[in-house]
Design an enzyme around this catalytic site. Structure first.
Site, PDB file in Angstrom:
ATOM      1  N   GLY A  33       0.807  -1.221   0.000  1.00  0.00           N
ATOM      2  CA  GLY A  33       0.000   0.000   0.000  1.00  0.00           C
ATOM      3  C   GLY A  33       0.837   1.267   0.000  1.00  0.00           C
ATOM      4  CG  HIS A  36       5.220   4.962  -4.868  1.00  0.00           C
ATOM      5  ND1 HIS A  36       5.683   4.173  -5.884  1.00  0.00           N
ATOM      6  CD2 HIS A  36       5.662   4.365  -3.726  1.00  0.00           C
ATOM      7  CE1 HIS A  36       6.391   3.166  -5.405  1.00  0.00           C
ATOM      8  NE2 HIS A  36       6.382   3.250  -4.075  1.00  0.00           N
ATOM      9  CG  HIS A  39       2.906   0.840  -5.259  1.00  0.00           C
ATOM     10  ND1 HIS A  39       3.183   1.885  -4.414  1.00  0.00           N
ATOM     11  CD2 HIS A  39       3.417  -0.265  -4.671  1.00  0.00           C
ATOM     12  CE1 HIS A  39       3.832   1.426  -3.355  1.00  0.00           C
ATOM     13  NE2 HIS A  39       3.986   0.128  -3.484  1.00  0.00           N
ATOM     14  CD  GLN A  63       7.399  -7.717   3.689  1.00  0.00           C
ATOM     15  OE1 GLN A  63       6.614  -8.532   3.239  1.00  0.00           O
ATOM     16  NE2 GLN A  63       7.969  -6.796   2.916  1.00  0.00           N
ATOM     17  N   GLY A 149       8.822  -5.006  -8.757  1.00  0.00           N
ATOM     18  CA  GLY A 149       9.651  -3.895  -9.228  1.00  0.00           C
ATOM     19  C   GLY A 149      11.141  -4.182  -9.101  1.00  0.00           C
ATOM     20  CE  LYS A 151      13.273   1.775  -3.742  1.00  0.00           C
ATOM     21  NZ  LYS A 151      12.459   1.147  -2.764  1.00  0.00           N
ATOM     22  CG  ASP A 152      11.885  -3.493  -3.387  1.00  0.00           C
ATOM     23  OD1 ASP A 152      12.401  -3.126  -2.328  1.00  0.00           O
ATOM     24  OD2 ASP A 152      10.915  -2.893  -3.904  1.00  0.00           O
ATOM     25  CB  SER A 188       5.633   3.272   0.803  1.00  0.00           C
ATOM     26  OG  SER A 188       5.012   2.638  -0.296  1.00  0.00           O
TER      27      SER A 188
HETATM   28  P1  AMP Z   1       5.927  -2.306  -1.645  1.00  0.00           P
HETATM   29  O1  AMP Z   1       4.520  -1.821  -1.499  1.00  0.00           O
HETATM   30  O2  AMP Z   1       6.961  -1.287  -1.300  1.00  0.00           O
HETATM   31  O3  AMP Z   1       6.144  -3.662  -0.999  1.00  0.00           O
HETATM   32  O4  AMP Z   1       6.137  -2.547  -3.202  1.00  0.00           O
HETATM   33  C1  AMP Z   1       5.252  -3.334  -3.963  1.00  0.00           C
HETATM   34  C2  AMP Z   1       5.877  -3.611  -5.310  1.00  0.00           C
HETATM   35  O5  AMP Z   1       6.146  -2.370  -5.959  1.00  0.00           O
HETATM   36  C3  AMP Z   1       7.214  -4.349  -5.202  1.00  0.00           C
HETATM   37  O6  AMP Z   1       7.310  -5.323  -6.229  1.00  0.00           O
HETATM   38  C4  AMP Z   1       8.222  -3.252  -5.399  1.00  0.00           C
HETATM   39  O7  AMP Z   1       9.452  -3.705  -5.949  1.00  0.00           O
HETATM   40  C5  AMP Z   1       7.495  -2.358  -6.381  1.00  0.00           C
HETATM   41  N1  AMP Z   1       8.034  -0.997  -6.329  1.00  0.00           N
HETATM   42  C6  AMP Z   1       8.273  -0.244  -5.227  1.00  0.00           C
HETATM   43  N2  AMP Z   1       8.814   0.949  -5.577  1.00  0.00           N
HETATM   44  C7  AMP Z   1       8.933   0.932  -6.934  1.00  0.00           C
HETATM   45  C8  AMP Z   1       9.429   1.865  -7.894  1.00  0.00           C
HETATM   46  N3  AMP Z   1       9.917   3.052  -7.544  1.00  0.00           N
HETATM   47  N4  AMP Z   1       9.391   1.517  -9.197  1.00  0.00           N
HETATM   48  C9  AMP Z   1       8.897   0.298  -9.587  1.00  0.00           C
HETATM   49  N5  AMP Z   1       8.427  -0.620  -8.724  1.00  0.00           N
HETATM   50  C10 AMP Z   1       8.429  -0.306  -7.416  1.00  0.00           C
END
Ligand code: AMP
Length: 291
Positions: A33, A36, A39, A63, A149, A151-152, A188
């Site tokens: 959640g 941005h 997501h 986690q 993403g 990013k991770d 986030s």
């Molecule tokens: P999170 O909500 O932070 O767990 O992220 C959910 C998904 O969004 C994960 O697969 C992240 O790698 C991806 N994600 C987070 N930030 C970015 C970004 N800046 N660009 C692309 N994917 C992202």
């Protein structure tokens, strides 16, 4: 179809059953959640390529380490639902913690190898939490494709390994990192940054840029490339948790930049712990000069 918000696994299965029976494809975007544009890009990609899109919204407690930001993690489901709907999402699966981890839940998945370094080394137990919740989400949703993403970057490799090792019938697609105009990777956790931190945080991307530039100019020694990035971080008074040059599939350290190398870094900026990465790319061999 307008967005449907679902809280239980039973309801989710009931909603998805006719979709699966009619052989329509299901795309899944797992998230925590606080949406941005990163997501949003995953949701849009999923909507482009599938008949139905499920986004899971679950701040997964397993986690987070004991000293991490679980209780402070930004939450705004109403805003997230509006963003998801506009991005073409059909189902927002937002279960309470007890639905995912009912009393007596005692099973955990531990992916080996790629979890040893980088985030795995700095956040003990983190990837067990990620692998377990993602495996559960895959079983709950049974998607055809799941979107993550770059990013991770390490998380993406962990998920690929999980799927391969456990023969989970899902295709994993990794989408490019979406950035703010100044280069800061969207996260986030950027919500924790005040104005001063926000300016400092750009140093992460600038450090990666500096590394890319020295590689472009011919530097191949990993220590030297890393030093170029560290110098930029130091200029911005940032002490990194790590700056690593590793094989993009194995995550083991490399001595030289030959072919493709993943450069990953993590640093605290104000109250936030931020990560970023880039693929450094050098031709394997110096081309022969033109005759
Ligand atoms: P999170 O909500 O932070 O767990 O992220 C959910 C998904 O969004 C994960 O697969 C992240 O790698 C991806 N994600 C987070 N930030 C970015 C970004 N800046 N660009 C692309 N994917 C992202």
């Amino acid at each position: 179809m307008s967005l449907q918000i679902v809280r239980s696994v039973a309801e989710l299965r009931a909603v998805l059953r006719p979709v699966r029976l009619s052989e329509r494809s299901i795309g899944l975007v797992p998230t925590m959640g606080a949406f941005h544009d990163g997501h949003r890009s995953l949701m849009q990609r999923a909507a482009e390529c599938n008949d139905l899109v499920v986004v899971s919204l679950f701040v997964n407690p397993t986690q987070f380490g004991r000293d991490e930001d679980l209780s402070k993690y930004p939450r705004n489901e109403a805003r997230d639902a509006a963003i998801a709907e506009a991005a073409g999402v059909d189902v927002l699966f937002a279960p309470p913690v007890e639905e995912v981890y009912p009393d007596g839940h005692a099973t955990s998945i531990s992916v080996g190898g790629v979890t040893d370094s980088l985030e795995g080394a700095h956040r003990p137990g983190h990837f067990d939490g990620v692998a377990t919740v993602v495996a559960k989400l895959f079983n709950m949703v049974q998607p055809d494709v799941a979107y993550f993403g770059q990013k991770d970057a390490q998380q993406a490799l962990v998920i690929r390994k999980l799927v391969r090792d456990l023969d989970i019938p899902v295709r994993v697609e990794i989408c490019p990192t979406v950035r703010e105009a100044d280069g800061l990777a969207m996260s986030s956790r950027n919500a924790y940054l005040d104005d001063h931190d926000r300016i400092q945080a750009v140093a992460l991307r600038r450090a990666l840029d500096a590394a890319e530039r020295v590689v472009e100019r011919g530097e191949r020694d990993a220590e030297q490339v890393s030093a170029a990035a560290r110098a930029v971080l130091a200029e911005h008074a940032i002490e990194p948790e790590y700056v690593a040059l590793v094989g993009p599939e194995t995550l083991t350290p490399v001595q030289r930049v030959d072919g493709e190398v993943l450069m990953a870094l993590a640093a605290r900026v104000g109250p936030a712990r931020l990560i970023d990465n880039t693929i450094l790319s050098a031709p394997d061999a110096t081309p022969e000069p033109a005759a």
